[in-house]
Scaffold this motif. Structure first.
Motif, PDB file in Angstrom:
ATOM      1  N   UNK A 173       0.817  -1.222   0.000  1.00 46.61           N
ATOM      2  CA  UNK A 173       0.000   0.000   0.000  1.00 46.61           C
ATOM      3  C   UNK A 173       0.844   1.263   0.000  1.00 46.61           C
ATOM      4  N   UNK A 174       1.976   1.227   0.728  1.00 52.18           N
ATOM      5  CA  UNK A 174       2.770   2.446   0.875  1.00 52.18           C
ATOM      6  C   UNK A 174       4.119   2.394   0.166  1.00 52.18           C
ATOM      7  N   UNK A 175       4.348   1.335  -0.598  1.00 50.51           N
ATOM      8  CA  UNK A 175       5.542   1.274  -1.430  1.00 50.51           C
ATOM      9  C   UNK A 175       6.849   1.094  -0.687  1.00 50.51           C
ATOM     10  N   UNK A 176       6.845   0.285   0.362  1.00 46.40           N
ATOM     11  CA  UNK A 176       8.069   0.004   1.112  1.00 46.40           C
ATOM     12  C   UNK A 176       8.226  -1.500   1.297  1.00 46.40           C
ATOM     13  N   UNK A 177       9.433  -1.924   1.637  1.00 46.22           N
ATOM     14  CA  UNK A 177       9.706  -3.342   1.895  1.00 46.22           C
ATOM     15  C   UNK A 177       9.635  -3.604   3.398  1.00 46.22           C
ATOM     16  N   UNK A 178       8.727  -4.484   3.800  1.00 41.81           N
ATOM     17  CA  UNK A 178       8.592  -4.899   5.191  1.00 41.81           C
ATOM     18  C   UNK A 178       8.635  -6.421   5.244  1.00 41.81           C
ATOM     19  N   UNK A 179       9.196  -6.952   6.319  1.00 44.59           N
ATOM     20  CA  UNK A 179       9.270  -8.409   6.463  1.00 44.59           C
ATOM     21  C   UNK A 179       8.481  -8.847   7.683  1.00 44.59           C
ATOM     22  N   UNK A 180       7.592  -9.811   7.490  1.00 48.61           N
ATOM     23  CA  UNK A 180       6.824 -10.347   8.597  1.00 48.61           C
ATOM     24  C   UNK A 180       7.575 -11.452   9.313  1.00 48.61           C
ATOM     25  N   UNK A 181       7.568 -11.409  10.657  1.00 49.19           N
ATOM     26  CA  UNK A 181       8.228 -12.443  11.460  1.00 49.19           C
ATOM     27  C   UNK A 181       7.305 -12.830  12.613  1.00 49.19           C
ATOM     28  N   UNK A 182       7.541 -13.976  13.162  1.00 51.77           N
ATOM     29  CA  UNK A 182       6.708 -14.446  14.264  1.00 51.77           C
ATOM     30  C   UNK A 182       7.107 -13.790  15.581  1.00 51.77           C
ATOM     31  N   UNK A 183       6.073 -13.417  16.344  1.00 50.06           N
ATOM     32  CA  UNK A 183       6.288 -12.939  17.705  1.00 50.06           C
ATOM     33  C   UNK A 183       5.508 -13.797  18.683  1.00 50.06           C
ATOM     34  N   UNK A 184       5.217 -15.023  18.261  1.00 53.39           N
ATOM     35  CA  UNK A 184       4.413 -15.936  19.073  1.00 53.39           C
ATOM     36  C   UNK A 184       5.308 -16.726  20.020  1.00 53.39           C
TER      37      UNK A 184
END
Length: 311
Positions: A173-184
């Motif tokens: 949506x905002x044109x950036x690179x983000x990486x999802x990681x677990x916080x569980x």
């Protein structure tokens, strides 16, 4: 008779935020009217009702504020309102859903100032971990950090799949690179902490996402910021009033608490609303403008402190 200053408050929620109403009144708006349950398809008609009814002269004394609780939807509603206007019928617009834009901006500005003051570094090149990163504040803080050149990981207590979905959706949506990681769970959090230069705790109020035992793994940590003002603290050892205070148990790291961030958030939102209220030209205000305003406020505070005589 001079026309009153009117702020139209659009929210997709069932009720408007009293916080936003208070802030608008303190900025000088005389009439503040909430419109609830506003879907994105209703924004154009509401915006055009607001602009055409006052004429070219009256629009300078009219503003539209977009609230709600969805950071991405608010951005889309802001764009829809902007596209509904044309010269000379143009009013000022601002989006700040649940205060997420101004809170995230204040948080990042405080972290940046602490990095510069204590480590002579900026945000660029830093490895930033956002805990509670799927909420509105976490998403926008992640975007701002990525826009500033940081490598950003978005964590969710619900696990990797949820985090990856939020990171992909928000980044696209905002044109950036983000990486999802677990916080569980503690093991996942500790693995991510080991790689973090900066930790942003954006989880729900009263939820501790980093314990004292977890901090042992944060060997690279330089700055930890927490927006949770409800006990227990989101990051163990970071008090709500801490303003870049040394963090016990982590050599060289400093902590920034919720009320320190909150003061900057308040000043930021007030400045943005004042720029709508007093400005001669219409403005469109979102989280990049909030970040600029937060930086400006902190720079002024630093300059004032530097000019004061020492005892």
């Amino acid at each position: 008779m001079e026309r009153p200053r009117i702020l139209h408050l659009f929210t997709p929620g069932h009720q408007a935020s009293p916080f936003d109403v208070n802030m608008a009144a303190d900025a000088g708006y005389q009439i503040i009217t909430p419109y609830t349950d506003v879907g994105i398809d209703g924004v154009t008609a509401l915006t055009q009702d607001a602009i055409f009814s006052r004429g070219p002269k009256g629009v300078s004394r009219t503003g539209i504020f977009i609230g709600g609780r969805d950071a991405l939807l608010a951005a889309d509603m802001l764009e829809r309102a902007k596209s509904a206007m044309f010269n000379p019928f143009v009013v000022s617009l601002m989006a700040d859903p649940s205060g997420a834009y101004t809170t995230a901006a204040a948080m990042l500005a405080c972290v940046e100032a602490a990095m510069q003051r204590h480590h002579a570094l900026g945000l660029s090149g830093q490895n930033i971990l956002v805990l509670g990163g799927t909420g509105p504040v976490g998403r926008i803080a992640a975007v701002l950090a990525a826009q500033a050149g940081a490598s950003v990981r978005v964590a969710s207590h619900s696990g990797l799949e949820v985090a990856q979905a939020a990171a992909q959706e928000t980044g696209k949506r905002f044109g950036v690179a983000l990486r999802g990681v677990s916080g569980a769970g503690a093991q996942a959090v500790r693995a991510e902490l080991a790689e973090a230069d900066v930790v942003l705790a954006c989880a729900a109020a009263g939820v501790q996402v980093v314990s004292t035992e977890d901090l042992v793994f944060a060997k690279r940590l330089k700055v930890a910021a927490d927006v949770n003002a409800v006990a227990p603290e989101g990051i163990a050892g970071v008090g709500v009033m801490d303003d870049a205070k040394p963090l016990a148990g982590v050599e060289g790291a400093v902590g920034i608490g919720a009320l320190a961030v909150g003061n900057v958030k308040y000043q930021t939102q007030h400045r943005l609303l004042m720029s709508m209220h007093q400005g001669k030209k219409a403005v469109v205000l979102s989280f990049p403008e909030a970040f600029a305003a937060a930086r400006e406020f902190l720079a002024e505070q630093a300059a004032q402190a530097a000019s004061e005589p020492t005892a």
